[in-house]
Design a protein around this motif. Structure first.
Motif, PDB file in Angstrom:
ATOM      1  N   ARG A 209      12.463   0.653  14.442  1.00 38.93           N
ATOM      2  CA  ARG A 209      11.709  -0.550  14.717  1.00 38.93           C
ATOM      3  C   ARG A 209      11.344  -0.320  16.361  1.00 38.93           C
ATOM      4  O   ARG A 209      12.158  -0.226  17.184  1.00 38.93           O
ATOM      5  CB  ARG A 209      12.381  -1.807  14.616  1.00 38.93           C
ATOM      6  N   THR A 231      11.308  -8.030  12.083  1.00 38.43           N
ATOM      7  CA  THR A 231      12.443  -7.554  11.215  1.00 38.43           C
ATOM      8  C   THR A 231      12.951  -8.793  10.279  1.00 38.43           C
ATOM      9  O   THR A 231      11.810  -9.703  10.024  1.00 38.43           O
ATOM     10  CB  THR A 231      13.718  -7.140  12.161  1.00 38.43           C
ATOM     11  N   ASP A 232      13.940  -8.560   9.611  1.00 38.67           N
ATOM     12  CA  ASP A 232      14.021  -9.673   8.547  1.00 38.67           C
ATOM     13  C   ASP A 232      14.226 -10.961   9.144  1.00 38.67           C
ATOM     14  O   ASP A 232      15.000 -11.171  10.157  1.00 38.67           O
ATOM     15  CB  ASP A 232      15.479  -9.305   8.249  1.00 38.67           C
ATOM     16  N   SER A 234      15.365 -13.566   7.978  1.00 38.90           N
ATOM     17  CA  SER A 234      16.546 -14.393   7.800  1.00 38.90           C
ATOM     18  C   SER A 234      17.687 -14.082   8.869  1.00 38.90           C
ATOM     19  O   SER A 234      18.734 -15.326   9.147  1.00 38.90           O
ATOM     20  CB  SER A 234      17.384 -14.008   6.609  1.00 38.90           C
ATOM     21  N   LYS A 235      17.372 -13.143   9.865  1.00 45.31           N
ATOM     22  CA  LYS A 235      18.095 -12.839  11.044  1.00 45.31           C
ATOM     23  C   LYS A 235      18.042 -13.654  12.255  1.00 45.31           C
ATOM     24  O   LYS A 235      18.598 -13.862  13.026  1.00 45.31           O
ATOM     25  CB  LYS A 235      18.125 -11.522  11.375  1.00 45.31           C
ATOM     26  N   GLN A 250       5.064 -11.854  12.332  1.00 40.55           N
ATOM     27  CA  GLN A 250       5.812 -11.957  11.120  1.00 40.55           C
ATOM     28  C   GLN A 250       4.799 -12.363   9.896  1.00 40.55           C
ATOM     29  O   GLN A 250       4.873 -11.735   8.882  1.00 40.55           O
ATOM     30  CB  GLN A 250       6.874 -13.328  11.207  1.00 40.55           C
ATOM     31  N   TRP A 253       3.273  -9.407   7.577  1.00 34.56           N
ATOM     32  CA  TRP A 253       4.272  -8.583   6.924  1.00 34.56           C
ATOM     33  C   TRP A 253       4.506  -8.871   5.631  1.00 34.56           C
ATOM     34  O   TRP A 253       4.777 -10.152   5.377  1.00 34.56           O
ATOM     35  CB  TRP A 253       5.261  -8.030   7.839  1.00 34.56           C
ATOM     36  N   LYS A 256      10.240  -6.275   2.043  1.00 31.94           N
ATOM     37  CA  LYS A 256      11.410  -5.672   2.754  1.00 31.94           C
ATOM     38  C   LYS A 256      10.827  -4.609   3.547  1.00 31.94           C
ATOM     39  O   LYS A 256      11.653  -3.585   3.541  1.00 31.94           O
ATOM     40  CB  LYS A 256      12.582  -5.667   1.927  1.00 31.94           C
ATOM     41  N   TRP A 258      11.519  -4.441   6.764  1.00 30.92           N
ATOM     42  CA  TRP A 258      12.432  -4.080   7.657  1.00 30.92           C
ATOM     43  C   TRP A 258      13.347  -2.856   7.266  1.00 30.92           C
ATOM     44  O   TRP A 258      13.995  -2.292   7.870  1.00 30.92           O
ATOM     45  CB  TRP A 258      13.183  -5.161   8.010  1.00 30.92           C
ATOM     46  N   ASP A 259      13.405  -2.584   5.839  1.00 30.67           N
ATOM     47  CA  ASP A 259      14.283  -1.506   5.292  1.00 30.67           C
ATOM     48  C   ASP A 259      14.082  -0.157   5.831  1.00 30.67           C
ATOM     49  O   ASP A 259      14.927   0.613   6.202  1.00 30.67           O
ATOM     50  CB  ASP A 259      14.225  -1.399   3.897  1.00 30.67           C
ATOM     51  N   SER A 295       4.392  -2.489   3.077  1.00 30.17           N
ATOM     52  CA  SER A 295       4.268  -4.052   3.287  1.00 30.17           C
ATOM     53  C   SER A 295       3.529  -4.473   2.014  1.00 30.17           C
ATOM     54  O   SER A 295       2.578  -5.405   1.912  1.00 30.17           O
ATOM     55  CB  SER A 295       3.502  -4.218   4.350  1.00 30.17           C
TER      56      SER A 295
END
Length: 698
Positions: A209, A231-232, A234-235, A250, A253, A256, A258-259, A295
């Motif tokens: 990243r 990134t994720d 949820s963080k 955000q 995108w 997932k 960010w994986d 994406s």
């Protein structure tokens, strides 16, 4: 007293710009105690120095010096040189401060020289682990260092920012800029803006990243951090300067993403406007390369392949312009950003200019981020037909996005213009850069076939499907390859002139008020052209190519030109069969220099050998996929050309192939060990693929 006078004059220049040319002539040999904000803003008052990557913060790579000019350049000779004892690419731009030339070679080794005669004053080796030669995308090169106060500042491949005493080479402070164990590296040059060291990083190809950080030049303390991609969610927020920007990014995108890190790494390009207190960041490609996997084939994916403006003091987002929405092609916008004032439509505009990988030259209002113009400078562009001036978006060509069917893309990941420095001459009003046209075959992998692999080049491509079609497309790419030095008028949006080259790989450029343009060429020479017309004025064979940019400086009334000459290893389809290079060298020229000559190249003793082994189809297929992940950056798509044409290895190279690949048996020639990334079985598969390629073509 002299120091105080210079500081006062530089300050007045920054405020009113009325310093006379007679003072400039006197100040060119002045030796202030290091570099500060006033001396950088008033850099033209000390034109004898070269104190930042492109001399000035606007990144123009233009010098007001005129002693060496289009009337006398034929008298140029080699004043001194240093053999850098490597076949690796040395990409750095030297600095000259207070009569000392500072240079950086591979693995971030920095040496200080007496700039008049090449006497070594000190050397600093940061002891970067040799494994970083493969962990970085394109080898252990670095593009330069920075100067501030009494310090020389370097950013190492393994992520350290180190400040050295400029007089002794002793370490003052060191800080780690990215977390160990993650897929990052640094090859770009740090910049120092008003006491803040700005640095980005690479690693998008490997799954990271991207971000940019600022550090206090006196203490090494972190000041701010700006993430380029989200990134994720949820963080929650990162708690960094980029939080407001990530709210914009955000929603662009999906899945997932960010994986595999998402990418966007700013691995080279920055510019700074002190009046606007703005840092301009050129951002990179996505991770993985294929938009479909990254994406779900949806969204613009901000801030990939963009120019992003942030506040220099806080790192807060100001504006962005995305040149490549939906990046699907390993395009980057990390190429040089040049600031200038242009008269457009009768109005003086403050602009930022960039010619990134995608084959377009952009002129952008640097206050607002509004697009002023975007024009293709390549003869073939299968990515986009034009830029829609109402929306600022590219109009994609039919079939530009990747499917599982192989297709030819030009420009490609090899770039219409890569990182090589460009130059803008306010005297001619022209922008100059090395351009090239190299197609590449793209096809995304089938669903379920791509899986992120830590430490590998994660493209998401399928490199082996439909071999007969690929062979046809590859022949088209080879036939269409072009390379040239281009001069562009950004105000009139027209090409002024060009100089063709036989294959890609020419170096960055320098222009001066003496109406000269300096470039290292693929003809293994240093050449000088007239900046206004492109007429060749002087050329010297140096048995080397070079991507690095030249500098010029003046000491005791004598003007010098310095450049690192070394072959970058950039893939070239039509590289001559007899193309060979000497070791990398730092070369310094001046008028009427005599008596210094370069040693002859060592004789080539190895002959190409064609093994008779029959290679099973499954071995060749596995080897092709592994080659695309680990080898093609230096050795070319489909093993076609590159720094070493692996279809033409000697018998000794075939016999010791596993040692070369897995233990670094030819590290001195520039080939790193891949022992930590490839197993013996995988190396054997790659060898089998290369034998098959040799049998196919030779």
């Amino acid at each position: 007293m002299k120091q105080g006078l210079l500081g006062m004059v530089a300050g007045l220049a920054a405020l009113g710009g009325f310093v006379t040319s007679s003072f400039t002539a006197t100040a060119q040999n002045a030796t202030p105690a290091g570099i500060d904000h006033a001396s950088m803003v008033g850099a033209d008052n000390q034109p004898g120095q070269w104190a930042s990557y492109s001399r000035t913060w606007d990144e123009q790579r233009y010098s007001p010096l005129t002693q060496i000019n289009d009337k006398n350049v034929q008298r140029l000779g080699l004043a001194w040189y240093d053999d850098l004892d490597t076949y690796r690419s040395v990409q750095a731009t030297p600095l000259v401060v207070d009569r000392v030339l500072y240079n950086e070679t591979i693995f971030n080794v920095v040496t200080a020289y007496d700039a008049t005669n090449g006497k070594k004053l000190w050397t600093f080796d940061p002891k970067v682990g040799k494994e970083w030669a493969r962990l970085a995308c394109c080898g252990p090169s670095a593009r330069g260092i920075a100067a501030w106060g009494n310090k020389i500042i370097l950013a190492t491949l393994d992520g350290r920012l180190i400040a050295l005493d400029k007089d002794t080479g002793k370490e003052i402070w060191s800080t780690q800029t990215f977390p160990p164990g993650h897929e990052y590296s640094i090859t770009g040059a740090p910049r120092v803006y008003d006491g803040k060291v700005i640095i980005g990083n690479g690693g998008a190809d490997y799954g990271s990243r991207g971000f940019v950080t600022a550090w206090d030049a006196e203490t090494g303390k972190k000041l701010w951090k700006f993430y380029i991609t989200p990134t994720d969610p949820s963080k929650g927020p990162d708690g960094e300067a980029s939080d407001s920007a990530m709210k914009i990014a955000q929603p662009t995108w999906f899945g997932k993403f960010w994986d595999a890190g998402a990418g966007g790494n700013a691995w080279d390009s920055f510019a700074y406007d002190p009046k606007l207190n703005t840092v301009y960041i050129g951002t990179g490609n996505g991770s993985p390369h294929m938009w479909h996997f990254r994406s779900e084939g949806k969204g613009d994916n901000l801030f990939l392949c963009s120019m992003v403006a942030v506040d220099a003091t806080t790192g807060k987002y100001k504006w962005h312009y995305q040149m490549v929405p939906e990046d699907d092609w390993d395009f980057t916008c990390t190429q040089p950003i040049v600031l200038a004032e242009l008269k457009i439509g009768g109005k003086l505009r403050q602009v930022a200019m960039q010619a990134p990988k995608n084959g377009f030259i952009y002129v952008i209002d640097r206050k607002t981020g509004k697009l002023i113009s975007g024009d293709s400078y390549v003869s073939v562009n299968t990515w986009a037909s034009h830029i829609d001036m109402k929306t600022g978006r590219p109009v994609l060509a039919p079939g530009a996005h990747n499917t599982t069917a192989p297709h030819l893309m030009s420009p490609s990941w090899m770039a219409a213009h890569s990182w090589q420095p460009m130059s803008y001459s306010p005297k001619t009003g022209l922008l100059y850069w090395p351009a090239q046209e190299q197609g590449s075959i793209y096809a995304r992998a089938e669903d379920g076939a791509y899986h992120y692999t830590k430490g590998r080049n994660n493209t998401g491509q399928d490199p082996v499907s439909q071999p007969e079609l690929r062979k046809k497309l590859m022949a088209e790419a080879v036939a269409a390859e072009k390379s040239y030095l281009i001069a562009w008028n950004p105000a009139t949006r027209k090409e002024a002139w060009r100089v063709p080259y036989p294959f890609p790989g020419a170096g960055g450029v320098l222009t001066t008020a003496g109406n000269i343009l300096v470039q290292a060429t693929v003809n293994r020479s240093i050449a000088i052209y007239s900046a206004d017309k492109g007429k060749k004025l002087w050329e010297m064979n140096v048995d080397q190519g070079g991507h690095a940019g030249a500098i010029t400086y003046m000491i005791d009334g004598v003007q010098y030109i310095a450049i690192n000459a070394s072959w970058n290893g950039s893939p070239a389809y039509n590289l001559p069969k007899d193309f060979r290079i000497a070791t990398a060298k730092l070369l310094v020229f001046k008028l009427d220099a005599k008596g210094v000559t370069l040693p002859p190249m060592k004789a080539e003793v190895e002959q190409a050998y064609l093994p008779p082994d029959r290679i099973p189809a499954d071995v060749a297929a596995r080897g092709a996929a592994l080659y695309a992940q680990s080898c093609n950056r230096c050795h070319g798509d489909d093993a076609t050309g590159g720094i070493k044409d692996l279809r033409k290895m000697s018998k000794a190279a075939h016999d010791s192939f596993l040692d070369i690949v897995l233990t670094g048996a030819r590290a001195e020639k520039g080939m790193p060990s891949f022992g930590g990334a490839l197993t013996e079985a995988q190396a054997k598969d790659i060898h089998g693929y290369l034998i098959k390629r040799a049998q196919d073509d030779w």
